[in-house]
Design an enzyme around this catalytic site. Structure first.
Site, PDB file in Angstrom:
ATOM      1  N   GLN A 244       0.826  -1.200   0.000  1.00  0.00           N
ATOM      2  CA  GLN A 244       0.000   0.000   0.000  1.00  0.00           C
ATOM      3  C   GLN A 244       0.869   1.262   0.000  1.00  0.00           C
ATOM      4  OE1 GLN A 244      -3.277   0.261  -0.320  1.00  0.00           O
ATOM      5  NE2 GLN A 244      -3.621  -1.953  -0.369  1.00  0.00           N
ATOM      6  N   TYR A 279      -6.243 -12.537  -4.822  1.00  0.00           N
ATOM      7  CA  TYR A 279      -5.353 -11.422  -5.153  1.00  0.00           C
ATOM      8  C   TYR A 279      -4.591 -11.067  -3.873  1.00  0.00           C
ATOM      9  CZ  TYR A 279      -8.974 -11.092  -8.780  1.00  0.00           C
ATOM     10  OH  TYR A 279      -9.900 -11.379  -9.770  1.00  0.00           O
ATOM     11  N   GLU A 301      -2.335 -15.669  -5.490  1.00  0.00           N
ATOM     12  CA  GLU A 301      -1.698 -14.476  -6.062  1.00  0.00           C
ATOM     13  C   GLU A 301      -0.931 -14.894  -7.309  1.00  0.00           C
ATOM     14  OE1 GLU A 301      -0.001 -11.251  -7.320  1.00  0.00           O
ATOM     15  OE2 GLU A 301      -1.381 -11.078  -5.621  1.00  0.00           O
ATOM     16  N   ASP A 354      -9.453  -8.769  -3.045  1.00  0.00           N
ATOM     17  CA  ASP A 354      -8.772  -7.478  -3.189  1.00  0.00           C
ATOM     18  C   ASP A 354      -8.249  -7.357  -4.614  1.00  0.00           C
ATOM     19  OD1 ASP A 354      -7.493  -5.076  -2.770  1.00  0.00           O
ATOM     20  OD2 ASP A 354      -5.793  -5.934  -1.698  1.00  0.00           O
ATOM     21  N   CYS A 381     -10.769  -0.569  -4.937  1.00  0.00           N
ATOM     22  CA  CYS A 381     -10.107   0.714  -5.177  1.00  0.00           C
ATOM     23  C   CYS A 381     -10.718   1.454  -6.355  1.00  0.00           C
ATOM     24  CB  CYS A 381      -8.602   0.517  -5.388  1.00  0.00           C
ATOM     25  SG  CYS A 381      -8.173  -0.568  -6.750  1.00  0.00           S
TER      26      CYS A 381
END
Length: 423
Positions: A244, A279, A301, A354, A381
């Site tokens: 992040q 993810y 992932e 995510d 997001c």
């Protein structure tokens, strides 16, 4: 007879700005035609120069001057991005920096709720919180970026791209960056054309990753393993890997996911159920699930290095697994091959999702609906991508139980949201 022609790029119009739109632009109209302009605020009248008139449904322009300013307008936090600077010289990345911070958040919520209504078919009040669990975010929304990308053009100029372009503009400061990243950025000069990534992990030392266009692979320094911290827990991640950007974001999202899971499982996730972290990156949310009691968790992932680190970051939970795979292929294979016992455990499990900015997409969501987990915690997001995925979940029998927004990108149009869906 004189032939009339329509507007051309470069024409100047006076426009009344009425709404905010997704993507950091604002809505005005000229003779019934929608015109999208940046650097404005609803309620203002502006002079704008048209830049794109090639579409039937809308045009685009650049704000040149504010004729009637909103009460929410302030001097831009990035002086070189203010409206009195020529549009082609305004650096990108702080497209809400001219708006008072609380009004930025109101506009982001408007985009989020409008997206949910139009694309998700959901009317729901949403609250927004700033970043910060143990410490507050800054009052003006500056000093938070621990990761910044600069660009080097063919003439050796170093800086960010101008907004909505690939033109490098040298700048005098980087107000969104942490102090250490800003100092490092201002020292950069010259080099081969390409990108320079500046990364400041938890130890505070800035790493400089050179990515020239001529390179055929990532620079070796991007594979340096650095440590990031969330509360008392440490996470291994490559310096060039995903983490992040906001210095308080990982801890904020970790707390938000834990709160969402507790809201649907007050005593913690079923320890015998099968939980998924899709993810999953280096295992941030898988660790949250496992720490709450759902230690039978699989983190999926596509990046092999991230999966390798996730395995190390989750090593204390013996039932946790990490898998390098594309999420759509993993879900498809699971739908085809899962045993009756695995399906039963999945039906009692929690999925943390995510996805990238484009969203999970119909195939992944429909695949998850077919596997029927008890609940989904969706970390989003992009409001439009979230809304479309929510619509697909609802078609499959899931209900949007709660939604909370977080301002993890102050002075930009971006917003993070945590959606909780249950069967």
């Amino acid at each position: 007879m004189t032939e009339t022609t329509g507007p051309n790029p470069g024409d100047i119009l006076e426009l009344d700005v009425t709404n905010v739109a997704h993507g950091g632009v604002f809505v005005a109209r000229h003779e019934g035609r929608v015109v999208f302009v940046p650097d404005a605020i609803p309620g203002e009248r502006v002079r704008a120069r048209l830049t794109d008139v090639g579409r039937k449904s809308f045009w685009r322009g650049d704000t040149l001057e504010v004729l009637n300013a909103s009460a929410h307008r302030r001097p831009h936090i990035w002086r070189q991005a203010d409206v009195d600077v020529p549009p082609e010289s305004r650096p990108g990345g702080a497209d809400f920096g001219h708006i008072e911070l609380s009004h930025q958040r109101a506009l982001k919520l408007e985009v989020l709720t409008d997206s949910l209504r139009r694309f998700g078919g959901v009317e729901m009040p949403v609250a927004m919180e700033p970043a910060g669990v143990r410490e507050p975010d800054t009052d003006d929304g500056t000093g938070w970026r621990t990761r910044v990308s600069l660009h080097v053009d063919d003439s050796g100029r170093v800086g960010p791209f101008a907004a909505r372009s690939h033109t490098v503009v040298p700048v005098e400061d980087y107000p969104l960056a942490t102090a250490a990243v800003q100092r490092s950025a201002l020292r950069r000069a010259g080099g081969r054309p390409g990108r320079i990534d500046l990364v400041q992990p938890a130890d505070g030392r800035v790493r400089v990753l050179h990515r020239p266009d001529s390179a055929k692979s990532s620079p070796p320094e991007s594979r340096e393993v650095v440590i990031e911290r969330v509360g008392e827990r440490e996470f291994r991640v490559d310096a060039g890997g995903f983490w992040q950007v906001h210095r308080l974001a990982a801890e904020t999202l970790d707390a938000a996911v834990r709160t969402a899971v507790r809201s649907i499982a007050p005593e913690g996730p079923d320890p015998d159920a099968w939980h998924l972290d899709l993810y999953g990156g280096v295992g941030l949310f898988a660790a949250a699930l496992a720490d709450l009691g759902g230690s039978r968790v699989t983190s999926v992932e596509s990046d092999g290095r991230a999966t390798e680190h996730a395995g190390e970051n989750l090593a204390e939970w013996l039932a946790a697994r990490t898998l390098t795979a594309r999420v759509d292929r993993f879900i498809s294979a699971l739908a085809a091959d899962a045993s009756a016992l695995e399906r039963e455990r999945l039906s009692r499990g929690v999925v943390v999702l995510d996805p990238p900015r484009s969203g999970a997409g119909g195939d992944v969501v429909r695949g998850l609906v077919g596997l029927a987990p008890a609940a989904v915690v969706y970390v989003a997001c992009d409001p439009v991508a979230l809304a479309r995925d929510v619509a697909t979940f609802r078609e499959g029998g899931y209900e949007l139980r709660s939604l909370l927004a977080y301002d993890l990108f102050p002075n930009s149009h971006h917003v993070e949201a945590i959606a909780t869906l249950t069967r």
